[in-house]
Structure formats: structure tokens, C-alpha cells
Scaffold this motif. Structure first.
Motif, PDB file in Angstrom:
ATOM      1  N   UNK A 139     -16.530 205.797  31.168  1.00  0.00           N
ATOM      2  CA  UNK A 139     -16.146 205.946  29.769  1.00  0.00           C
ATOM      3  C   UNK A 139     -15.641 204.682  29.107  1.00  0.00           C
ATOM      4  N   UNK A 140     -15.707 203.557  29.814  1.00  0.00           N
ATOM      5  CA  UNK A 140     -15.219 202.292  29.267  1.00  0.00           C
ATOM      6  C   UNK A 140     -16.382 201.306  29.170  1.00  0.00           C
ATOM      7  N   UNK A 141     -16.498 200.647  28.033  1.00  0.00           N
ATOM      8  CA  UNK A 141     -17.507 199.612  27.824  1.00  0.00           C
ATOM      9  C   UNK A 141     -16.837 198.272  28.081  1.00  0.00           C
ATOM     10  N   UNK A 142     -17.380 197.534  29.032  1.00  0.00           N
ATOM     11  CA  UNK A 142     -16.771 196.270  29.452  1.00  0.00           C
ATOM     12  C   UNK A 142     -17.673 195.101  29.093  1.00  0.00           C
ATOM     13  N   UNK A 143     -17.043 194.051  28.580  1.00  0.00           N
ATOM     14  CA  UNK A 143     -17.771 192.852  28.169  1.00  0.00           C
ATOM     15  C   UNK A 143     -17.121 191.635  28.830  1.00  0.00           C
ATOM     16  N   UNK A 144     -17.942 190.822  29.484  1.00  0.00           N
ATOM     17  CA  UNK A 144     -17.470 189.555  30.051  1.00  0.00           C
ATOM     18  C   UNK A 144     -18.218 188.417  29.379  1.00  0.00           C
ATOM     19  N   UNK A 145     -17.491 187.408  28.938  1.00  0.00           N
ATOM     20  CA  UNK A 145     -18.076 186.277  28.234  1.00  0.00           C
ATOM     21  C   UNK A 145     -17.680 184.976  28.917  1.00  0.00           C
ATOM     22  N   UNK A 146     -18.670 184.115  29.120  1.00  0.00           N
ATOM     23  CA  UNK A 146     -18.395 182.763  29.599  1.00  0.00           C
ATOM     24  C   UNK A 146     -18.322 181.852  28.390  1.00  0.00           C
ATOM     25  N   UNK A 147     -17.243 181.112  28.249  1.00  0.00           N
ATOM     26  CA  UNK A 147     -17.083 180.223  27.107  1.00  0.00           C
ATOM     27  C   UNK A 147     -16.876 178.783  27.587  1.00  0.00           C
ATOM     28  N   UNK A 148     -17.249 177.851  26.724  1.00  0.00           N
ATOM     29  CA  UNK A 148     -17.034 176.439  27.021  1.00  0.00           C
ATOM     30  C   UNK A 148     -16.478 175.784  25.768  1.00  0.00           C
ATOM     31  N   UNK A 149     -15.210 175.416  25.820  1.00  0.00           N
ATOM     32  CA  UNK A 149     -14.551 174.792  24.674  1.00  0.00           C
ATOM     33  C   UNK A 149     -14.095 173.399  25.069  1.00  0.00           C
ATOM     34  N   UNK A 150     -14.675 172.399  24.408  1.00  0.00           N
ATOM     35  CA  UNK A 150     -14.336 170.997  24.667  1.00  0.00           C
ATOM     36  C   UNK A 150     -14.476 170.665  26.146  1.00  0.00           C
ATOM     37  N   UNK A 151     -15.553 171.185  26.752  1.00  0.00           N
ATOM     38  CA  UNK A 151     -15.859 170.875  28.145  1.00  0.00           C
ATOM     39  C   UNK A 151     -15.147 171.726  29.167  1.00  0.00           C
ATOM     40  N   UNK A 152     -14.276 172.649  28.723  1.00  0.00           N
ATOM     41  CA  UNK A 152     -13.531 173.495  29.652  1.00  0.00           C
ATOM     42  C   UNK A 152     -14.109 174.907  29.650  1.00  0.00           C
ATOM     43  N   UNK A 153     -14.545 175.362  30.833  1.00  0.00           N
ATOM     44  CA  UNK A 153     -15.087 176.711  30.974  1.00  0.00           C
ATOM     45  C   UNK A 153     -13.967 177.740  31.089  1.00  0.00           C
ATOM     46  N   UNK A 154     -14.251 178.942  30.599  1.00  0.00           N
ATOM     47  CA  UNK A 154     -13.274 180.021  30.705  1.00  0.00           C
ATOM     48  C   UNK A 154     -14.030 181.347  30.710  1.00  0.00           C
ATOM     49  N   UNK A 155     -13.344 182.417  31.131  1.00  0.00           N
ATOM     50  CA  UNK A 155     -13.920 183.758  31.156  1.00  0.00           C
ATOM     51  C   UNK A 155     -13.074 184.667  30.270  1.00  0.00           C
ATOM     52  N   UNK A 156     -13.735 185.422  29.394  1.00  0.00           N
ATOM     53  CA  UNK A 156     -13.081 186.418  28.535  1.00  0.00           C
ATOM     54  C   UNK A 156     -13.534 187.800  28.983  1.00  0.00           C
ATOM     55  N   UNK A 157     -12.571 188.710  29.133  1.00  0.00           N
ATOM     56  CA  UNK A 157     -12.873 190.085  29.549  1.00  0.00           C
ATOM     57  C   UNK A 157     -12.289 191.036  28.506  1.00  0.00           C
TER      58      UNK A 157
END
Length: 403
Positions: free
Chosen positions: A346-364
Motif C-alpha cells: 500500500x506504499x508507493x516508494x521512490x528512490x532518486x539518485x542526485x548529483x549536486x556540484x559533483x556530490x552524489x546523494x540518494x533521496x527516498x
């Protein structure tokens, strides 16, 4: 503190832990994630016996099956073994999983892998070197090289995340089914691999019209293509074996007003300096992310909006489900993005890979449909991403022990 003192301290701690009542030890273990419990097996024979108890395993699996994991696979240079990191929605840190130890002796020297998808105890990797598929059981620590795909050798670029699904066997956690949809001679075809027989099955779309009142929770949805006004999605009734079921095709469309507000496409749909859109598909949903460029000189972007769209009950339209409130996305700076999406429990999950000024990160991000509630899942620092090349990201259901 010298080595002998550390050894004495560790020994005293181990002995003290084992003097606790067995019920208390089990209660402590129930609050740990499977990778932590696997390490606890090495503590001593008493703890190993406690963890191996079938009653304990049943209770542990009942809880851990509801966990959601996110796995990120990275490589620092070509032809290295890569590093797998995992994070659970009830843990507080990233786990560095010794994938290289599991793969030793089962892959060719210098073989390049890319994480395709994951579910339960299994992860599927595409081998760029040999254009095949490799299945890894994280808990059982086994590796299986899947027999040749019916479509022949395929590299990473030939697989589409939203067009495939890995489904663990509920009756036997040591087996799984892998499905993917593909257009063959301009006809949609379903390919299914069954691990318990190590065989592939192929089925073309049925000619009969679909049941307009289909139940979404009993179906698997595989995305075939996404065009400006129409998507093509394969619907498969999940009967466990799927040997006696034929897939059907849905062609959900977006009405003209919605197209003007949110055109449907794959990846970024606009190249102007004011706004860009990113579409991520998964199950019967898609997420549309609108980015705004706020500093043209530095290419800085922020997430302006995030919307969830769903195939309606008769399979004919895309309908807007919810838009994330501004306080959830918080105009966070982000750069080039890729991601994955899944619907589970019942939950919709989204994972995003981001790159800001050369730094990678994960958003959940999570969206609970029943509660109509958005949640930004806080993740620990992703320092392991820096200086690495992305080699795949995937959600997964909870890990379990075999009885």
C-alpha cells in the motif's frame, strides 16, 4: 588499549551477553536487521543455536518480510568487483555487504556487473562482459548464472528497469521468478525465468480484450514504452506459476489538459533553461518530477514538484494520484537524476539518485495511499558514493532466513 586488553574486553562482553535470559537475547535480536544477525552467528555457539531455532526464525521472518531495503551498487574503476551498500527502513546506517566474497569463484576475472533489480534475498546483475544474468542470494551466499536469455546475449543497455520484475517464491524463499516484457517483431512478449526448474517460458499477448475490472494487487505491470500521449504497459496475472495465464496490454493515455501541464515522456522532456521534467515508471504508477534551474552559470537545479500518476481501473487513462507537498520536497538542490519506483504493502516508494556540484546523494520518498501521507525517509550520509561510478540501484522486500 593494547591488543590483549581489547581481546579480554570483547571476551567479557560476549560472555556477559550470553548470560542474559534466552527470551531477552531473542528480543534483542528481533530489533536487528538480517545482516546484523548474520554477523551475530559468529559470536559463539550459544548465539548460533538461538538464531538457528525454527520458532525464532519464523518470528523473525514475519517481521523482516515487511522491511523495505534499498540497494546501491558502485564501482570505482572498470573491472573491479564493485561494492554493494544496503539500507533498511528500520535501520540507522548503511550496510556494506561483502558481495565480492560471495562472487569469488563464480564470476570470470574482470567481469563487469550492473545491478538490474532485487527482491527478497535475491539480486540480479547483468554481466556487461559476457552479456548474461547472474543471480545472487545474499542470505544463502550462493551465485547462479542464469541460462541464456531467449533473446540472446544482452548487455546492460538492453534491459529496462520498469519492464522487468523479480518475484520471490513465497512457498520457497530459495527460488524466484524473473519476468521481463519486450517487443518482438512489433508484438509484446512476456519472458519468465523460473529458478526452480532453471527454464525460460515465453508468452505472447492474448488477443481477447482485457478484463476491465482487474484487481491491481493481483497483477504484475511491466512497462513496454512511453510516448507523449500514450504508454504501453503489459499486465500479467500473478498466479504463482504464471504458466496458465496470458499477458494483456494496457494503453493508458493522458488527456489534453494533463499533457499541457505535464507531458509524458521518458527522461527529461524539455531542454530549456526554466523547467525540466523527469518521468520514472514502476508497477502501475509513474512519478513525474519537475526541476527548475535556479543558477544558469552553475547549472544548479531544485526540485519544484513531484507527482504520482496511476493507471485507472479500466486501464485506459493515467490519473493523478497525489502531489508531494512543498514541505516534503523542500526545494532541495539536486542535479542529474535517475531512480526507481515500486508499490508494496500500500506504499508507493521512490528512490532518486542526485548529483549536486559533483556530490552524489540518494533521496527516498514514501507515499501511503490509505493515509494520504507523504514522508521523506532520512538516509545516513552517502559518502561511499563519492568517487564511484553508479552501477545500479533497486528497492527490495525484506530479507529472510530459510527454515
Amino acid at each position: 588499549m593494547d591488543k590483549s586488553q581489547r581481546c579480554n574486553k570483547d571476551t567479557n562482553t560476549n560472555i556477559g551477553f550470553c548470560l542474559l535470559p534466552s527470551e531477552l537475547i531473542q528480543n534483542i535480536l528481533f530489533h536487528l536487521c538480517i545482516p546484523e544477525i548474520i554477523r551475530m552467528k559468529l559470536l559463539n555457539k550459544y548465539v548460533l543455536t538461538t538464531i538457528s531455532d525454527q520458532s525464532f526464525i519464523r518470528q523473525l521472518n514475519n517481521g523482516s518480510q515487511r522491511d523495505t531495503w534499498i540497494f546501491v551498487y558502485t564501482r570505482r574503476w572498470r573491472r573491479d568487483n564493485g561494492v554493494l551498500h544496503g539500507f533498511s527502513d528500520r535501520s540507522v546506517r548503511w550496510f556494506k555487504i561483502p558481495l565480492a566474497e560471495i562472487l569469488t569463484g563464480d564470476i570470470f576475472p574482470g567481469e563487469e556487473l550492473y545491478l538490474l533489480t532485487a527482491s527478497g534475498n535475491f539480486l540480479l546483475f547483468a554481466s556487461n562482459t559476457h552479456c548474461g544474468i547472474i543471480a545472487v542470494d545474499l542470505v544463502g551466499k550462493s551465485v547462479t548464472r542464469i541460462s541464456s536469455c531467449p533473446l540472446g546475449p544482452r548487455g546492460t543497455s538492453s534491459w529496462r528497469r520498469s519492464g522487468m520484475k523479480l518475484v520471490p517464491d513465497q512457498s520457497n524463499p530459495s527460488h524466484f521468478r524473473f519476468m521481463f516484457a519486450e517487443m518482438v517483431n512489433n508484438r509484446p512478449v512476456l519472458f519468465t525465468y523460473h529458478s526452480h526448474t532453471a527454464t525460460w517460458h515465453t508468452k505472447e499477448v492474448e488477443n481477447n480484450p482485457i478484463n476491465r475490472a482487474f484487481k491491481k494487487n493481483s497483477n504484475v505491470f511491466l512497462s513496454l514504452s512511453n510516448r507523449p500521449q500514450e504508454s504501453i504497459v503489459m499486465k500479467v496475472e500473478d498466479d504463482g506459476s504464471m504458466l496458465n495465464r496470458y499477458p494483456a496490454i494496457l494503453r493508458p493515455r493522458i488527456n489534453q489538459e494533463a499533457i499541457r501541464q505535464c507531458p509524458s515522456s521518458v527522461g527529461f522532456s524539455r531542454n530549456d533553461l526554466e523547467s525540466q521534467l523527469l518521468h520514472i515508471h514502476g508497477d502501475e504508477y509513474k512519478v513525474v518530477i519537475r526541476l527548475d534551474r535556479v543558477d544558469n552559470s552553475k547549472m544548479k537545479k531544485i526540485m519544484k514538484s513531484l507527482e504520482v500518476w496511476e493507471i485507472n481501473s479500466n486501464g485506459e487513462k493515467w490519473e493523478l494520484v497525489s502531489k508531494a507537498p512543498s514541505e516534503v520536497i523542500s526545494n532541495k538542490p539536486c542535479g542529474v537524476m535517475m531512480g526507481c519506483l515500486e508499490r508494496r504493502l500500500g506504499v508507493i516508494r521512490v528512490a532518486l539518485m542526485t548529483n549536486h556540484e559533483g556530490l552524489w546523494n540518494v533521496i527516498w520518498l514514501d507515499y501511503d495511499r490509505e493515509k494520504d501521507k507523504w514522508e521523506w525517509i532520512p538516509l545516513p550520509d552517502c559518502r561511499f558514493l563519492q568517487g564511484s561510478n553508479m552501477a545500479g540501484i533497486s528497492f527490495s522486500s525484506g530479507l529472510t532466513f530459510s527454515l
